[in-house]
Design an enzyme around this catalytic site. Structure first.
Site, PDB file in Angstrom:
ATOM      1  N   ASP A 180       0.819  -1.209   0.000  1.00 37.50           N
ATOM      2  CA  ASP A 180       0.000   0.000   0.000  1.00 37.50           C
ATOM      3  C   ASP A 180       0.862   1.272   0.000  1.00 37.50           C
ATOM      4  OD1 ASP A 180      -2.266   1.509   0.077  1.00 37.50           O
ATOM      5  OD2 ASP A 180      -2.726   1.134   2.187  1.00 37.50           O
ATOM      6  N   GLU A 289      -3.226  -0.315  -8.463  1.00 32.36           N
ATOM      7  CA  GLU A 289      -4.086   0.790  -8.027  1.00 32.36           C
ATOM      8  C   GLU A 289      -3.260   2.068  -8.053  1.00 32.36           C
ATOM      9  OE1 GLU A 289      -7.043   0.515  -4.980  1.00 32.36           O
ATOM     10  OE2 GLU A 289      -6.155   2.156  -3.834  1.00 32.36           O
TER      11      GLU A 289
END
Ligand code: ZN
Length: 507
Positions: A180, A289
């Protein structure tokens, strides 16, 4: 171990492998997780626990039937042989080799995905209990570099913890693992090497956010320095052009088109580099992402549109994109802001995503935003990635408050002393003077700290301070081991509430 072996021998009644189909015969007192019991060679592999720890157990009719890829101490008793397998990295690799479904996968094709974030390596079982009831897929392992540092973990440990819990719960329908907010190729490689399948690329360091505040004259002069072909492309494609979508009409002025070029073109080039790198490392088995949520200003729909069109031109296929939405998405508490304004912009973000490859709109700091969840579910049509992390840490503290009030008081006290350090890393606006003092709270009232926004945020940002506290952290983890069932129950309830409010259909 011998006691466990006796119980297994008794339940098996000379047909050891039959226990894989009927794990309930083992009974709750054996410490064996019933969903984990699986055939392995001539025997079985299962997850079990004692008062101190969890471990895998390989049982076979004789020593030669034990699987050689797992390491651990071997015991023979009651006509059976067993290996007690500690939950270390080499054994996690062996587990993934035997049971492919314990390895993370790409969730690109899944309509709705939930980033569950498990900083403790303990929460995935509870997450799976909730997710198993809904049409949504979990991203179980998920940490940023900041979280790794604050929790003293590395990516292999994050993935291993998830894999062990996936095996424990017998979850065979796939899960993701998200590196992330990664900003560099070096960090991306750390995540890929550990088997992570999703990369959330944080553009904050490669985009030029400063151009957001340039005057028209500054934009003009900076834009003039770009190569002629780039200038032509930008002006012909975007300047004073309108783009129509179902439910949204987006116009870029001449000035805004030039500004976008200054802000995002370098970031789009870097995204292309990362995308090619991921393809090279993982074929098509990854999710990329793009995150532009950690910026100072909300992402304008026009800027979102500019970025995805430029990525399209570069051949980049996103699985999801996280804009920064209007209003305040603070950690662990509900949305702060105007719902009507939020909805108007959110509809435009969803329309852009749908028209450009139908990637998921990703909502970061997504936990506990109950007032906007119905709008988010509705306008994304559940083509959505919802990212949460700290809320599962708060549920762990809720367990401690309920079951170990004396320990909770020590943790809370340490959080109150440590928060100035934690505040350097997290943006929150809570007024901590509203947090009632510990001395005024009875044991039965300690759970109220997990209800009040100000104390939720205090505890939310303090995970690093508390998990790095050498006196408190081991006691915290010991208590969490004791109260494992309560943690599963609390997480189940909490995540069901998220999924219900989003409108995710039940299975
Ligand atoms: Zn984020």
């Amino acid at each position: 171990m011998r006691k466990m072996l006796d119980a297994i021998a008794k339940a098996a009644a000379n047909d050891l492998t039959s226990l894989a189909a009927h794990p309930e015969k083992l009974g709750p007192d054996t410490g064996i997780y019933p969903h984990s019991v699986a055939p392995l060679d001539a025997g079985l592999l299962m997850m079990a626990r004692d008062d101190q720890a969890k471990f895998l157990v390989n049982v076979a009719p004789g020593k030669t039937g034990l699987d050689g890829d797992f390491s651990g101490e071997t015991v023979e008793d009651a006509g059976l042989a067993a290996r007690k397998i500690p939950l270390i990295h080499d054994n996690a690799l062996a587990l993934r080799g035997k049971f492919a479904w314990t390895a993370p996968v790409s969730l690109r094709e899944r309509q709705t995905t939930i980033g569950c974030g498990d900083r403790l390596g303990l929460a995935s079982a509870g997450h799976l209990r909730a997710l198993g009831k809904y049409r949504a897929a979990p991203v179980l392992a998920q940490q940023s570099i900041r979280e790794l540092t604050l929790t003293n973990r590395e990516y292999p440990d994050v993935v291993d913890s998830a894999a062990f819990l996936v095996f424990q719960e017998g979850w065979q329908s796939g899960y993701g693992a998200d590196g992330d907010h990664l900003k560099t190729l070096a960090d991306i490689d750390r995540a890929i090497d550990a088997g992570m399948t999703m990369i959330t690329l944080d553009q904050t360091e490669v985009m030029h956010a400063e151009a957001e505040n340039y005057s028209a004259a500054q934009v003009e002069s900076e834009f003039a320095r770009l190569p002629g072909t780039v200038k032509d492309h930008i002006l012909n494609t975007y300047a004073a052009k309108s783009f129509s979508f179902a439910g949204a009409e987006i116009t870029l002025s001449d000035l805004e088109a030039r500004r976008c070029a200054l802000m995002y073109l370098d970031a789009c080039d870097f995204t292309k580099t990362v995308y090619e790198h991921l393809k090279q490392c993982r074929g098509s088995a990854f999710d990329l992402e793009l995150s532009i949520d950690e910026t100072t200003a909300p992402t304008l729909p026009a800027h979102h549109l500019f970025i995805v069109r430029e990525l399209e031109l570069r051949g980049v296929e996103l699985s999801s994109l996280a804009p920064r939405f209007i209003g305040d998405f603070q950690k662990g508490i509900d949305y702060i802001g105007d719902l009507t304004e939020f909805e108007a912009q959110f509809v435009a973000h969803c329309a852009i995503a749908r028209a450009h490859g139908n990637y998921k709109v990703s909502v970061h700091s997504g936990s506990d935003k109950f007032s906007v969840f119905p709008l988010i579910g509705k306008h994304t049509n559940l083509r959505l990635h919802l990212k949460t992390a700290g809320t599962s840490w708060l549920e762990a503290l809720r367990v401690i408050a309920a079951c170990e009030p004396a320990l909770f008081r020590e943790l809370f006290d340490a959080a109150e002393h440590g928060y100035p350090e934690a505040l350097k890393l997290y943006h929150i606006t809570a007024d901590f003077s509203k947090v009632p003092p510990l001395a005024a709270m009875s044991d039965a009232e300690l759970g109220n700290y997990l209800e009040l926004d100000e104390s939720r945020q205090l505890l939310h940002i303090s995970y690093g301070v508390l998990l790095q506290n050498k006196a408190l952290a081991p006691r915290f983890f010991a208590a969490m081991h004791t109260h494992e069932d309560s943690y599963g129950d609390f997480l189940d309830r909490h995540f069901c509430r998220h999924l219900e409010t989003l409108g995710v259909p039940k299975l």
